[in-house]
Design a protein around this motif. Structure first.
Motif, PDB file in Angstrom:
ATOM      1  N   VAL A  21       0.915  -1.348   0.129  1.00  0.00           N
ATOM      2  CA  VAL A  21      -0.099  -0.044   0.053  1.00  0.00           C
ATOM      3  C   VAL A  21       0.953   1.338   0.025  1.00  0.00           C
ATOM      4  N   ASP A  22       1.011   1.972  -1.055  1.00  0.00           N
ATOM      5  CA  ASP A  22       1.880   3.152  -1.285  1.00  0.00           C
ATOM      6  C   ASP A  22       1.259   4.046  -2.398  1.00  0.00           C
ATOM      7  N   ASP A  23       1.290   5.219  -2.214  1.00  0.00           N
ATOM      8  CA  ASP A  23       0.391   6.188  -3.352  1.00  0.00           C
ATOM      9  C   ASP A  23       1.282   6.490  -4.470  1.00  0.00           C
ATOM     10  N   GLU A  24       2.533   5.933  -4.559  1.00  0.00           N
ATOM     11  CA  GLU A  24       3.614   6.272  -5.458  1.00  0.00           C
ATOM     12  C   GLU A  24       3.689   4.683  -6.287  1.00  0.00           C
ATOM     13  N   PRO A  25       3.072   5.132  -7.450  1.00  0.00           N
ATOM     14  CA  PRO A  25       2.962   3.650  -8.342  1.00  0.00           C
ATOM     15  C   PRO A  25       4.420   3.139  -8.678  1.00  0.00           C
ATOM     16  N   SER A  26       5.399   4.018  -8.764  1.00  0.00           N
ATOM     17  CA  SER A  26       7.011   3.538  -8.979  1.00  0.00           C
ATOM     18  C   SER A  26       7.313   3.033  -7.623  1.00  0.00           C
ATOM     19  N   ASP A  47      -4.171   3.538  -2.675  1.00  0.00           N
ATOM     20  CA  ASP A  47      -4.861   4.539  -1.684  1.00  0.00           C
ATOM     21  C   ASP A  47      -5.410   3.619  -0.695  1.00  0.00           C
ATOM     22  N   PRO A  48      -5.423   4.166   0.654  1.00  0.00           N
ATOM     23  CA  PRO A  48      -6.000   3.222   1.701  1.00  0.00           C
ATOM     24  C   PRO A  48      -7.257   2.676   1.494  1.00  0.00           C
ATOM     25  N   GLU A  49      -8.306   3.454   1.014  1.00  0.00           N
ATOM     26  CA  GLU A  49      -9.602   3.044   0.984  1.00  0.00           C
ATOM     27  C   GLU A  49      -9.512   1.553  -0.065  1.00  0.00           C
ATOM     28  N   GLU A  50      -8.924   1.928  -1.176  1.00  0.00           N
ATOM     29  CA  GLU A  50      -8.808   0.631  -2.159  1.00  0.00           C
ATOM     30  C   GLU A  50      -8.144  -0.351  -1.356  1.00  0.00           C
ATOM     31  N   ALA A  51      -7.073  -0.090  -0.595  1.00  0.00           N
ATOM     32  CA  ALA A  51      -6.347  -1.262   0.097  1.00  0.00           C
ATOM     33  C   ALA A  51      -7.186  -1.796   1.035  1.00  0.00           C
ATOM     34  N   LEU A  52      -7.981  -1.086   1.667  1.00  0.00           N
ATOM     35  CA  LEU A  52      -8.776  -2.107   3.179  1.00  0.00           C
ATOM     36  C   LEU A  52      -9.741  -3.144   2.225  1.00  0.00           C
ATOM     37  N   LYS A  71      -5.496  11.849   0.735  1.00  0.00           N
ATOM     38  CA  LYS A  71      -6.674  11.482   0.914  1.00  0.00           C
ATOM     39  C   LYS A  71      -6.822  10.828   2.318  1.00  0.00           C
ATOM     40  N   LYS A  72      -6.399   9.804   2.743  1.00  0.00           N
ATOM     41  CA  LYS A  72      -6.387   9.018   3.993  1.00  0.00           C
ATOM     42  C   LYS A  72      -5.169   8.508   4.274  1.00  0.00           C
ATOM     43  N   SER A  73      -4.738   8.706   5.469  1.00  0.00           N
ATOM     44  CA  SER A  73      -3.151   8.297   5.939  1.00  0.00           C
ATOM     45  C   SER A  73      -3.089   6.736   6.216  1.00  0.00           C
ATOM     46  N   LEU A  77      -5.544   3.390   7.969  1.00  0.00           N
ATOM     47  CA  LEU A  77      -5.537   2.181   7.689  1.00  0.00           C
ATOM     48  C   LEU A  77      -5.083   1.275   8.800  1.00  0.00           C
ATOM     49  N   PHE A  78      -4.098   1.751   9.170  1.00  0.00           N
ATOM     50  CA  PHE A  78      -3.488   0.667  10.373  1.00  0.00           C
ATOM     51  C   PHE A  78      -4.145   0.461  11.398  1.00  0.00           C
ATOM     52  N   GLN A  79      -4.922   1.492  12.008  1.00  0.00           N
ATOM     53  CA  GLN A  79      -6.056   1.576  12.815  1.00  0.00           C
ATOM     54  C   GLN A  79      -7.093   0.458  12.450  1.00  0.00           C
ATOM     55  N   LYS A  80      -7.773   0.712  11.026  1.00  0.00           N
ATOM     56  CA  LYS A  80      -9.016  -0.089  11.043  1.00  0.00           C
ATOM     57  C   LYS A  80      -8.380  -1.476  10.707  1.00  0.00           C
ATOM     58  N   ILE A  81      -7.254  -1.856  10.277  1.00  0.00           N
ATOM     59  CA  ILE A  81      -6.819  -3.282  10.168  1.00  0.00           C
ATOM     60  C   ILE A  81      -6.602  -3.793  11.563  1.00  0.00           C
TER      61      ILE A  81
END
Length: 143
Positions: A21-26, A47-52, A71-73, A77-81
């Motif tokens: 999970v990283d916003d940088e495609p590279s 992005d975190p939404e797609e990741a979850l 967008k979201k940090s 996402l860490f908290q939600k998981i």
């Protein structure tokens, strides 16, 4: 002999699923290539939404998570998981552009959340051998 070494490298990952999970495609492309070259099955989200959503569907064996994203940090996402009983057992390795002096602040922050801590913190740019070692250690810790 090279064929034998490649076979050993593929066996090392054993087909374990890793979510990046990283916003940088590279960065996701680089990490996915590194992991796939060592026998892991890499999946990416930018992005975190797609990741979850993908994490809930995929149930990866390890998650590599950037903390600083638009967008979201990654912290959210860490908290939600960590609060989701069906996901909380998945080791999370934080891969971030935050430098050494700030990583200690984040370690303290995660402790204050009363949640589990990430399995490891790795600073970008990632040292390939260190990432592979941490992934292997995180998998061993769960089994």
């Amino acid at each position: 002999m090279r064929l034998h070494m490649a076979t050993e490298e593929v066996y090392m990952g054993g087909g374990k699923r890793i979510m990046i999970v990283d916003d940088e495609p590279s960065m996701t492309t680089y990490l996915a290539t590194l992991l796939e070259d060592h026998g892991y099955e890499a999946h990416c989200a930018n992005d975190p939404e797609e990741a979850l959503e993908r994490i809930r569907d995929l149930r990866p064996d390890v998650i590599l998570l950037d903390l600083l994203m638009p967008k979201k940090s990654g912290v959210t996402l860490f908290q939600k998981i960590s609060r989701d009983e069906s996901l909380a057992h998945i080791p999370i390795i934080v891969v971030t552009g935050i430098h050494d002096h700030m990583i200690e602040d984040f370690r303290s922050f995660f402790s204050s959340l009363k949640l589990r801590k990430p399995f490891a913190f790795l600073e970008k740019p990632v040292v390939p051998e260190e990432l592979l070692r941490k992934v292997k250690e995180s998998l061993a810790a769960v089994n």
